[in-house]
Design a protein around this motif. Structure first.
Motif, PDB file in Angstrom:
ATOM      1  N   VAL A   1       0.843  -1.205   0.000  1.00  0.00           N
ATOM      2  CA  VAL A   1       0.000   0.000   0.000  1.00  0.00           C
ATOM      3  C   VAL A   1       0.877   1.254   0.000  1.00  0.00           C
ATOM      4  CG1 VAL A   1      -1.672   1.353   1.334  1.00  0.00           C
ATOM      5  CG2 VAL A   1      -1.958  -1.120   1.141  1.00  0.00           C
ATOM      6  N   ALA A   2       1.998   1.193   0.724  1.00  0.00           N
ATOM      7  CA  ALA A   2       2.842   2.378   0.905  1.00  0.00           C
ATOM      8  C   ALA A   2       3.929   2.544  -0.156  1.00  0.00           C
ATOM      9  CB  ALA A   2       3.478   2.333   2.297  1.00  0.00           C
ATOM     10  N   VAL A   3       3.946   1.703  -1.176  1.00  0.00           N
ATOM     11  CA  VAL A   3       4.994   1.796  -2.206  1.00  0.00           C
ATOM     12  C   VAL A   3       5.038   3.195  -2.823  1.00  0.00           C
ATOM     13  CG1 VAL A   3       5.636   1.025  -4.538  1.00  0.00           C
ATOM     14  CG2 VAL A   3       5.228  -0.650  -2.752  1.00  0.00           C
ATOM     15  N   ASP A   4       3.899   3.760  -3.140  1.00  0.00           N
ATOM     16  CA  ASP A   4       3.854   5.099  -3.742  1.00  0.00           C
ATOM     17  C   ASP A   4       3.558   6.186  -2.715  1.00  0.00           C
ATOM     18  OD1 ASP A   4       4.364   4.192  -6.377  1.00  0.00           O
ATOM     19  OD2 ASP A   4       2.274   3.574  -6.565  1.00  0.00           O
ATOM     20  N   GLY A   5       3.539   5.810  -1.446  1.00  0.00           N
ATOM     21  CA  GLY A   5       3.225   6.756  -0.378  1.00  0.00           C
ATOM     22  C   GLY A   5       1.759   6.669  -0.001  1.00  0.00           C
TER      23      GLY A   5
ATOM     24  N   VAL B   1      -2.023   7.110   6.933  1.00  0.00           N
ATOM     25  CA  VAL B   1      -2.410   5.986   7.796  1.00  0.00           C
ATOM     26  C   VAL B   1      -3.821   5.496   7.472  1.00  0.00           C
ATOM     27  CG1 VAL B   1      -3.259   7.324   9.776  1.00  0.00           C
ATOM     28  CG2 VAL B   1      -2.234   5.081  10.146  1.00  0.00           C
ATOM     29  N   THR B   2      -4.721   6.384   7.107  1.00  0.00           N
ATOM     30  CA  THR B   2      -6.091   5.980   6.785  1.00  0.00           C
ATOM     31  C   THR B   2      -6.110   5.050   5.576  1.00  0.00           C
ATOM     32  OG1 THR B   2      -6.922   8.076   7.654  1.00  0.00           O
ATOM     33  CG2 THR B   2      -8.416   6.820   6.241  1.00  0.00           C
ATOM     34  N   LYS B   3      -5.364   5.393   4.555  1.00  0.00           N
ATOM     35  CA  LYS B   3      -5.288   4.546   3.361  1.00  0.00           C
ATOM     36  C   LYS B   3      -4.722   3.169   3.715  1.00  0.00           C
ATOM     37  CE  LYS B   3      -3.506   4.537  -1.387  1.00  0.00           C
ATOM     38  NZ  LYS B   3      -2.759   5.308  -2.378  1.00  0.00           N
ATOM     39  N   ILE B   4      -3.693   3.162   4.545  1.00  0.00           N
ATOM     40  CA  ILE B   4      -3.083   1.891   4.963  1.00  0.00           C
ATOM     41  C   ILE B   4      -4.097   1.040   5.727  1.00  0.00           C
ATOM     42  CG2 ILE B   4      -1.331   0.883   6.492  1.00  0.00           C
ATOM     43  CD1 ILE B   4       0.467   3.326   5.646  1.00  0.00           C
ATOM     44  N   VAL B   5      -4.821   1.659   6.660  1.00  0.00           N
ATOM     45  CA  VAL B   5      -5.827   0.947   7.456  1.00  0.00           C
ATOM     46  C   VAL B   5      -6.869   0.285   6.543  1.00  0.00           C
ATOM     47  CG1 VAL B   5      -7.801   1.312   9.010  1.00  0.00           C
ATOM     48  CG2 VAL B   5      -5.563   2.251   9.587  1.00  0.00           C
TER      49      VAL B   5
ATOM     50  N   TYR C   1       7.069  -0.582  13.962  1.00  0.00           N
ATOM     51  CA  TYR C   1       8.020  -1.679  13.730  1.00  0.00           C
ATOM     52  C   TYR C   1       8.728  -1.500  12.377  1.00  0.00           C
ATOM     53  CZ  TYR C   1       9.624  -6.418  12.677  1.00  0.00           C
ATOM     54  OH  TYR C   1      10.378  -7.506  12.321  1.00  0.00           O
ATOM     55  N   LEU C   2       7.953  -1.220  11.331  1.00  0.00           N
ATOM     56  CA  LEU C   2       8.511  -1.101   9.981  1.00  0.00           C
ATOM     57  C   LEU C   2       9.442   0.103   9.849  1.00  0.00           C
ATOM     58  CD1 LEU C   2       5.305  -2.120   8.015  1.00  0.00           C
ATOM     59  CD2 LEU C   2       7.412  -3.455   8.219  1.00  0.00           C
ATOM     60  N   ILE C   3       9.124   1.172  10.540  1.00  0.00           N
ATOM     61  CA  ILE C   3       9.992   2.363  10.534  1.00  0.00           C
ATOM     62  C   ILE C   3      11.282   2.059  11.302  1.00  0.00           C
ATOM     63  CG2 ILE C   3      10.223   4.726  11.422  1.00  0.00           C
ATOM     64  CD1 ILE C   3       7.075   4.890  10.870  1.00  0.00           C
ATOM     65  N   LYS C   4      11.143   1.439  12.458  1.00  0.00           N
ATOM     66  CA  LYS C   4      12.304   1.105  13.294  1.00  0.00           C
ATOM     67  C   LYS C   4      13.332   0.273  12.528  1.00  0.00           C
ATOM     68  CE  LYS C   4      13.518  -1.261  17.592  1.00  0.00           C
ATOM     69  NZ  LYS C   4      12.995  -1.985  18.764  1.00  0.00           N
ATOM     70  N   TYR C   5      12.853  -0.659  11.702  1.00  0.00           N
ATOM     71  CA  TYR C   5      13.768  -1.551  10.981  1.00  0.00           C
ATOM     72  C   TYR C   5      14.039  -1.127   9.539  1.00  0.00           C
ATOM     73  CZ  TYR C   5      13.657  -4.374  15.111  1.00  0.00           C
ATOM     74  OH  TYR C   5      13.795  -4.787  16.412  1.00  0.00           O
ATOM     75  N   GLY C   6      13.588   0.072   9.167  1.00  0.00           N
ATOM     76  CA  GLY C   6      13.957   0.644   7.880  1.00  0.00           C
ATOM     77  C   GLY C   6      13.180   0.151   6.670  1.00  0.00           C
ATOM     78  N   PHE C   7      11.994  -0.420   6.897  1.00  0.00           N
ATOM     79  CA  PHE C   7      11.168  -0.891   5.778  1.00  0.00           C
ATOM     80  C   PHE C   7      10.239   0.204   5.249  1.00  0.00           C
ATOM     81  CE2 PHE C   7      12.191  -4.819   8.065  1.00  0.00           C
ATOM     82  CZ  PHE C   7      12.668  -5.599   7.023  1.00  0.00           C
ATOM     83  N   ILE C   8       9.985   1.195   6.097  1.00  0.00           N
ATOM     84  CA  ILE C   8       9.112   2.319   5.734  1.00  0.00           C
ATOM     85  C   ILE C   8       9.754   3.595   6.261  1.00  0.00           C
ATOM     86  CG2 ILE C   8       6.960   3.457   6.493  1.00  0.00           C
ATOM     87  CD1 ILE C   8       5.420   1.072   5.764  1.00  0.00           C
ATOM     88  N   GLU C   9       9.570   4.691   5.511  1.00  0.00           N
ATOM     89  CA  GLU C   9      10.035   6.000   5.976  1.00  0.00           C
ATOM     90  C   GLU C   9       8.844   6.943   6.052  1.00  0.00           C
ATOM     91  OE1 GLU C   9      12.784   7.672   3.143  1.00  0.00           O
ATOM     92  OE2 GLU C   9      11.551   7.045   1.449  1.00  0.00           O
TER      93      GLU C   9
ATOM     94  N   LYS D   1       1.588  13.449   7.459  1.00  0.00           N
ATOM     95  CA  LYS D   1       2.520  12.317   7.439  1.00  0.00           C
ATOM     96  C   LYS D   1       2.155  11.356   6.313  1.00  0.00           C
ATOM     97  CE  LYS D   1       3.898  11.702  12.237  1.00  0.00           C
ATOM     98  NZ  LYS D   1       3.814  10.791  13.390  1.00  0.00           N
ATOM     99  N   ILE D   2       3.140  11.042   5.507  1.00  0.00           N
ATOM    100  CA  ILE D   2       2.990  10.051   4.442  1.00  0.00           C
ATOM    101  C   ILE D   2       4.012   8.946   4.708  1.00  0.00           C
ATOM    102  CG2 ILE D   2       3.234   9.623   1.949  1.00  0.00           C
ATOM    103  CD1 ILE D   2       0.794  11.340   2.658  1.00  0.00           C
ATOM    104  N   TYR D   3       3.541   7.720   4.648  1.00  0.00           N
ATOM    105  CA  TYR D   3       4.418   6.566   4.858  1.00  0.00           C
ATOM    106  C   TYR D   3       4.781   5.994   3.501  1.00  0.00           C
ATOM    107  CZ  TYR D   3       2.700   7.111   9.576  1.00  0.00           C
ATOM    108  OH  TYR D   3       2.385   7.630  10.797  1.00  0.00           O
ATOM    109  N   LYS D   4       6.065   5.764   3.293  1.00  0.00           N
ATOM    110  CA  LYS D   4       6.539   5.287   1.998  1.00  0.00           C
ATOM    111  C   LYS D   4       7.490   4.105   2.197  1.00  0.00           C
ATOM    112  CE  LYS D   4       8.453   7.107  -2.323  1.00  0.00           C
ATOM    113  NZ  LYS D   4       7.643   6.332  -3.208  1.00  0.00           N
ATOM    114  N   THR D   5       7.274   3.069   1.409  1.00  0.00           N
ATOM    115  CA  THR D   5       8.111   1.878   1.466  1.00  0.00           C
ATOM    116  C   THR D   5       9.509   2.202   0.954  1.00  0.00           C
ATOM    117  OG1 THR D   5       6.147   0.522   1.104  1.00  0.00           O
ATOM    118  CG2 THR D   5       8.270  -0.536   0.700  1.00  0.00           C
TER     119      THR D   5
END
Length: 83
Positions: A17-21, A24-28, A44-52, A60-64
């Motif tokens: 879902v977050a590949v193009d950004g 949080v609502t879209k992800i949910v 978890y994903l941010i902590k381990y560098g899978f999402i920024e 806030k936009i989450y991106k893979t």
């Protein structure tokens, strides 16, 4: 009805879902999880560098990340071996 999804299946769905950004609502909605789960997984994903986290118009936009994209690819390769 589908069997219960594994933690890894949910992670892959969030990363896709977050590949193009995505916010949080879209992800949910796209990953079919609740907001609490989304926050836990995203932390978890941010902590381990899978999402920024990016800022877009003050939101806030989450991106893979590339690491996250590699995880998606490797997971699908393993899935293909299984079936």
């Amino acid at each position: 009805m589908r069997d219960k999804r594994s933690r890894h299946e949910i992670i892959v769905e969030i990363l896709e879902v977050a590949v193009d950004g995505a916010n949080v609502t879209k992800i949910v909605y796209r990953a079919n999880i609740n907001f609490k789960m989304a926050q836990d997984y995203l932390s978890y994903l941010i902590k381990y560098g899978f999402i920024e986290i990016l800022a877009k118009n003050g939101k806030k936009i989450y991106k893979t990340t590339d690491k996250g994209k590699t995880f998606i690819r490797k997971y699908k390769e393993l899935e293909d071996l299984h079936y």
